[in-house]
Design a protein around this motif. Structure first.
Motif, PDB file in Angstrom:
ATOM      1  N   HIS A 185     -12.154   8.019 -10.981  1.00 44.32           N
ATOM      2  CA  HIS A 185     -12.744   9.202 -11.618  1.00 44.32           C
ATOM      3  C   HIS A 185     -13.707   8.736 -12.696  1.00 44.32           C
ATOM      4  CE1 HIS A 185      -9.430  11.545  -9.879  1.00 44.32           C
ATOM      5  NE2 HIS A 185      -8.649  10.572 -10.290  1.00 44.32           N
ATOM      6  N   PHE A 186     -14.875   9.376 -12.755  1.00 41.40           N
ATOM      7  CA  PHE A 186     -15.808   9.049 -13.831  1.00 41.40           C
ATOM      8  C   PHE A 186     -15.720  10.120 -14.909  1.00 41.40           C
ATOM      9  CE2 PHE A 186     -17.440   6.917 -10.065  1.00 41.40           C
ATOM     10  CZ  PHE A 186     -17.499   5.622 -10.557  1.00 41.40           C
ATOM     11  N   ILE A 187     -15.506   9.672 -16.132  1.00 34.98           N
ATOM     12  CA  ILE A 187     -15.360  10.615 -17.242  1.00 34.98           C
ATOM     13  C   ILE A 187     -16.190  10.130 -18.422  1.00 34.98           C
ATOM     14  CG2 ILE A 187     -13.046  11.370 -16.536  1.00 34.98           C
ATOM     15  CD1 ILE A 187     -11.892   9.518 -18.659  1.00 34.98           C
ATOM     16  N   SER A 188     -16.283  10.988 -19.433  1.00 37.59           N
ATOM     17  CA  SER A 188     -17.056  10.623 -20.632  1.00 37.59           C
ATOM     18  C   SER A 188     -16.177   9.821 -21.583  1.00 37.59           C
ATOM     19  CB  SER A 188     -17.544  11.887 -21.330  1.00 37.59           C
ATOM     20  OG  SER A 188     -16.427  12.562 -21.893  1.00 37.59           O
ATOM     21  N   GLU A 189     -16.825   9.117 -22.495  1.00 35.11           N
ATOM     22  CA  GLU A 189     -16.101   8.357 -23.519  1.00 35.11           C
ATOM     23  C   GLU A 189     -15.162   9.282 -24.314  1.00 35.11           C
ATOM     24  OE1 GLU A 189     -17.190   4.751 -24.315  1.00 35.11           O
ATOM     25  OE2 GLU A 189     -15.153   4.815 -25.106  1.00 35.11           O
ATOM     26  N   GLU A 190     -15.628  10.517 -24.583  1.00 38.80           N
ATOM     27  CA  GLU A 190     -14.802  11.464 -25.344  1.00 38.80           C
ATOM     28  C   GLU A 190     -13.542  11.835 -24.561  1.00 38.80           C
ATOM     29  OE1 GLU A 190     -18.251  12.094 -24.794  1.00 38.80           O
ATOM     30  OE2 GLU A 190     -18.428  10.851 -26.601  1.00 38.80           O
ATOM     31  N   GLU A 191     -13.712  12.075 -23.266  1.00 42.92           N
ATOM     32  CA  GLU A 191     -12.545  12.421 -22.440  1.00 42.92           C
ATOM     33  C   GLU A 191     -11.552  11.253 -22.393  1.00 42.92           C
ATOM     34  OE1 GLU A 191     -14.126  15.451 -19.010  1.00 42.92           O
ATOM     35  OE2 GLU A 191     -15.066  13.471 -19.061  1.00 42.92           O
ATOM     36  N   LEU A 192     -12.087  10.041 -22.301  1.00 41.83           N
ATOM     37  CA  LEU A 192     -11.202   8.877 -22.266  1.00 41.83           C
ATOM     38  C   LEU A 192     -10.371   8.805 -23.551  1.00 41.83           C
ATOM     39  CD1 LEU A 192     -10.821   6.199 -20.367  1.00 41.83           C
ATOM     40  CD2 LEU A 192     -11.863   5.077 -22.329  1.00 41.83           C
ATOM     41  N   LYS A 193     -11.055   8.956 -24.686  1.00 42.02           N
ATOM     42  CA  LYS A 193     -10.357   8.913 -25.983  1.00 42.02           C
ATOM     43  C   LYS A 193      -9.315  10.011 -26.079  1.00 42.02           C
ATOM     44  CE  LYS A 193     -12.281   5.784 -28.762  1.00 42.02           C
ATOM     45  NZ  LYS A 193     -13.693   5.490 -28.416  1.00 42.02           N
ATOM     46  N   ARG A 194      -9.698  11.212 -25.631  1.00 39.36           N
ATOM     47  CA  ARG A 194      -8.838  12.385 -25.816  1.00 39.36           C
ATOM     48  C   ARG A 194      -7.625  12.339 -24.878  1.00 39.36           C
ATOM     49  NH1 ARG A 194     -11.750  17.351 -23.740  1.00 39.36           N
ATOM     50  NH2 ARG A 194     -10.698  16.656 -21.834  1.00 39.36           N
ATOM     51  N   ARG A 212       0.826  -1.216   0.000  1.00 44.07           N
ATOM     52  CA  ARG A 212       0.000   0.000   0.000  1.00 44.07           C
ATOM     53  C   ARG A 212       0.855   1.260   0.000  1.00 44.07           C
ATOM     54  NH1 ARG A 212      -5.246   0.454   0.970  1.00 44.07           N
ATOM     55  NH2 ARG A 212      -5.333  -1.663   1.768  1.00 44.07           N
ATOM     56  N   GLU A 213       2.005   1.187   0.661  1.00 42.26           N
ATOM     57  CA  GLU A 213       2.853   2.384   0.734  1.00 42.26           C
ATOM     58  C   GLU A 213       3.640   2.635  -0.550  1.00 42.26           C
ATOM     59  OE1 GLU A 213       3.963   2.588   5.493  1.00 42.26           O
ATOM     60  OE2 GLU A 213       4.864   1.036   4.224  1.00 42.26           O
ATOM     61  N   GLU A 214       3.819   1.584  -1.355  1.00 40.63           N
ATOM     62  CA  GLU A 214       4.659   1.740  -2.544  1.00 40.63           C
ATOM     63  C   GLU A 214       3.942   2.428  -3.705  1.00 40.63           C
ATOM     64  OE1 GLU A 214       5.972  -2.263  -3.285  1.00 40.63           O
ATOM     65  OE2 GLU A 214       7.823  -1.964  -2.170  1.00 40.63           O
ATOM     66  N   HIS A 215       2.716   2.013  -3.961  1.00 40.79           N
ATOM     67  CA  HIS A 215       2.009   2.509  -5.148  1.00 40.79           C
ATOM     68  C   HIS A 215       0.563   2.836  -4.817  1.00 40.79           C
ATOM     69  CE1 HIS A 215       5.228  -0.016  -6.946  1.00 40.79           C
ATOM     70  NE2 HIS A 215       5.296   0.979  -7.795  1.00 40.79           N
ATOM     71  N   THR A 216       0.024   3.827  -5.496  1.00 38.99           N
ATOM     72  CA  THR A 216      -1.416   4.035  -5.474  1.00 38.99           C
ATOM     73  C   THR A 216      -1.951   3.737  -6.879  1.00 38.99           C
ATOM     74  OG1 THR A 216      -1.150   6.372  -5.993  1.00 38.99           O
ATOM     75  CG2 THR A 216      -1.311   5.791  -3.678  1.00 38.99           C
ATOM     76  N   ARG A 217      -3.290   3.601  -6.962  1.00 43.08           N
ATOM     77  CA  ARG A 217      -3.905   3.285  -8.254  1.00 43.08           C
ATOM     78  C   ARG A 217      -4.972   4.324  -8.574  1.00 43.08           C
ATOM     79  NH1 ARG A 217      -1.831  -1.120  -9.967  1.00 43.08           N
ATOM     80  NH2 ARG A 217      -1.070  -2.767  -8.586  1.00 43.08           N
ATOM     81  N   GLU A 218      -5.051   4.688  -9.841  1.00 45.27           N
ATOM     82  CA  GLU A 218      -6.004   5.706 -10.262  1.00 45.27           C
ATOM     83  C   GLU A 218      -6.740   5.183 -11.491  1.00 45.27           C
ATOM     84  OE1 GLU A 218      -4.153   9.442 -11.235  1.00 45.27           O
ATOM     85  OE2 GLU A 218      -5.951  10.573 -10.674  1.00 45.27           O
ATOM     86  N   CYS A 219      -8.089   5.173 -11.393  1.00 44.97           N
ATOM     87  CA  CYS A 219      -8.890   4.644 -12.506  1.00 44.97           C
ATOM     88  C   CYS A 219      -9.705   5.768 -13.149  1.00 44.97           C
ATOM     89  CB  CYS A 219      -9.865   3.582 -12.003  1.00 44.97           C
ATOM     90  SG  CYS A 219      -9.083   2.283 -11.037  1.00 44.97           S
ATOM     91  N   PHE A 220      -9.770   5.745 -14.464  1.00 42.93           N
ATOM     92  CA  PHE A 220     -10.650   6.643 -15.206  1.00 42.93           C
ATOM     93  C   PHE A 220     -11.693   5.770 -15.893  1.00 42.93           C
ATOM     94  CE2 PHE A 220      -6.865   8.988 -14.430  1.00 42.93           C
ATOM     95  CZ  PHE A 220      -7.307  10.291 -14.201  1.00 42.93           C
TER      96      PHE A 220
END
Lengths: 328, 328
Positions: free
Chosen positions: A235-244, A196-204
């Motif tokens: 994080h919740f984003i739109s399909e367009e944001e994911l592509k961009r 847990r101390e080494e890495h965090t994770r971020e999802c879009f």
């Protein structure tokens, strides 16, 4: 003029395309052709003048290819292709299932050696350049600790896992090294770090219509193995944001060896990669080691090898004397 | 049990002392003795049980030493000692006058090869680990630029130059990489940097009684070659402060390769050393490569070598199979 090293590519995904591109950056190499399991006419290479062949006919090219770069995946392609092709060609691959490397090495070695072929396996950045730096670190500073951090980078496996969560339409996951932990290590402290101390994770995440973000988030952060041992942001984003914003494949990380010499004298060695394209960099490492494979084959040094067995001077197109003069 | 590698040390300054200390960190090695030009009884080793001999008697130890680590200086000692001792021993040295390496290599090679001896020259961090990273960088990313930054670290040559200025009683000089330039390079920009933009210099000076600080400062910052091409800061301190705060020999630096793969994709490789003791680290690199020299000698691979010629796996006491399993 010296003749150019004749190179073949087996498999044309992200890695194969990267290898094609990297070959064009190396003047002592020439791309003979790309070999694919798909219908050859379906492939569009970067250079349309390079022929595409069915991989079923590859044995016809035994005399025409000096080094064959295997660009298949470690899960389904290489366990078969690696040993099969090492019987007939000088090969190089990026087999990266760490736990299976010893068994894979033995299989490739058993295929290559009796057929007088050289085969370098598990080339890239991890396994590869990171492995070399773990080895240099431990050898030079025997009293110390080695830390490997990954990211910030897109993790294919974790992105796939998030995409399988009900209510998720599309997603990417980034692995992020924990800055506080990295700085502790860099300072010469020898911290014992938990996962847990080494890495965090971020999802879009792009939600399916009607999906409840609270449920989706809960399903992600409580997913065993993948996320429970890490602090995860969603994080919740739109399909367009994911592509961009999330369509490239950056990655990288650090290998840090922190150790002591003499009495209480801290020494820190750090190797860092900051890659805008993970497959692009892996491809470039493969192409460099292809030159070494070719040279070992010429020298009659047969069998399976890893980056640990390759003298670094074999990687450069320059002569040993030029390297001593210009680069030592 | 395997027999331990029998190691000798020729020369006992900062480097020799560091090598002695590093040998004790490596369980597969045993220190046979230290060889000196001074009166043997004048030397105090870290371990008083290790014998000290006159270097004039070193040829009596031809059968007792597997590898001799040469710890003399590049200016006055190694040009003579290197070729002379490579006739009789497997040797390793840290010859670091970059411009003279090709000629030195030839001389050592001519001495070692006909006598069936292996000699690895120019081992340390620059030449050495930094050279390896310049080579890896240029080979993997042929379209790119390599940057070498030094420091923050104590520069022996520049400290000596400051000490020769009239009115200076004692002094140290630190070379400091310019953070702005380093960050530009790290970001993947490929800046063209002038010498002034790469490094700054910082001097800590103890004045002779009655000396005028303004004159001393002026003499330092206008010194050709050493200081005119850099922004230099001069601090005046007391002899006590110098002893207390500036008596260690820290050093380090970065090798950064910034290049492109594919279309406009930045890839940055960085190698960083942060060393509390410059001779302590150089010594540890020497001892690691001593293991490789011993193995090449056993394999009958004679003549002069550099770090470019050494497969990294030869550096570790672990077997090739163990390395593949644990470290790849």
């Amino acid at each position: 003029m010296t003749e150019k090293i004749q190179v073949g590519i087996a498999g044309y995904g992200n890695l194969g395309r990267g290898v094609e591109s990297a070959i064009y950056q190396n003047n002592d190499m020439e791309l003979v052709g790309v070999f694919t399991r798909r219908a050859p006419e379906d492939l569009t290479l970067l250079n349309a003048d390079i022929p595409v062949y069915s991989i079923h006919n590859i044995e016809d090219f035994k005399e025409k290819i000096d080094v064959l770069i295997l660009c298949g995946g470690s899960k389904n392609d290489l366990p078969e292709q690696g040993p099969a092709l090492a019987k007939h060609f000088t090969t190089i691959d990026s087999f990266d299932t760490h736990a299976d490397i010893p068994a894979y090495f033995e299989k490739v070695d058993a295929a290559a050696k009796p057929n007088h072929k050289t085969a370098i396996i598990s080339v890239g950045w991890d396994p590869g350049m990171f492995s070399l730096n773990r080895l240099f670190g431990e050898s030079i500073l025997p009293e110390g600790t080695t830390y490997t951090f990954y990211g910030k980078g897109l993790s294919q496996g974790h992105s796939d896992a998030v995409r399988r969560v009900p209510g998720v339409k599309n997603a990417v996951q980034y692995t992020i090294p924990n800055e506080e932990a990295v700085n502790k290590v860099r300072s010469g402290e020898l911290p014992e770090l938990t996962t847990r101390e080494e890495h965090t994770r971020e999802c879009f995440v792009v939600l399916e219509e009607g999906a409840d973000p609270k449920d989706v988030k809960e399903a992600i952060v409580t997913m065993p193995n993948y996320f429970t041992n890490h602090d995860t942001t969603v994080h919740f984003i739109s399909e367009e944001e994911l592509k961009r914003d999330h369509s490239t494949m950056p990655h990288g990380g650090f290998v840090i060896r922190s150790g002591k010499t003499g009495e209480d004298t801290n020494q820190v060695m750090e190797y860092t990669l900051k890659l805008d394209s993970n497959p692009g960099f892996t491809s470039s490492v493969l192409v460099t080691y292809a030159r070494a494979a070719y040279r070992l084959q010429q020298q009659g040094d047969y069998g399976a090898k890893t980056v640990f067995d390759i003298a670094p001077g074999l990687l450069s197109p320059k002569s040993a004397a030029t390297l001593r003069k210009e680069m030592l």
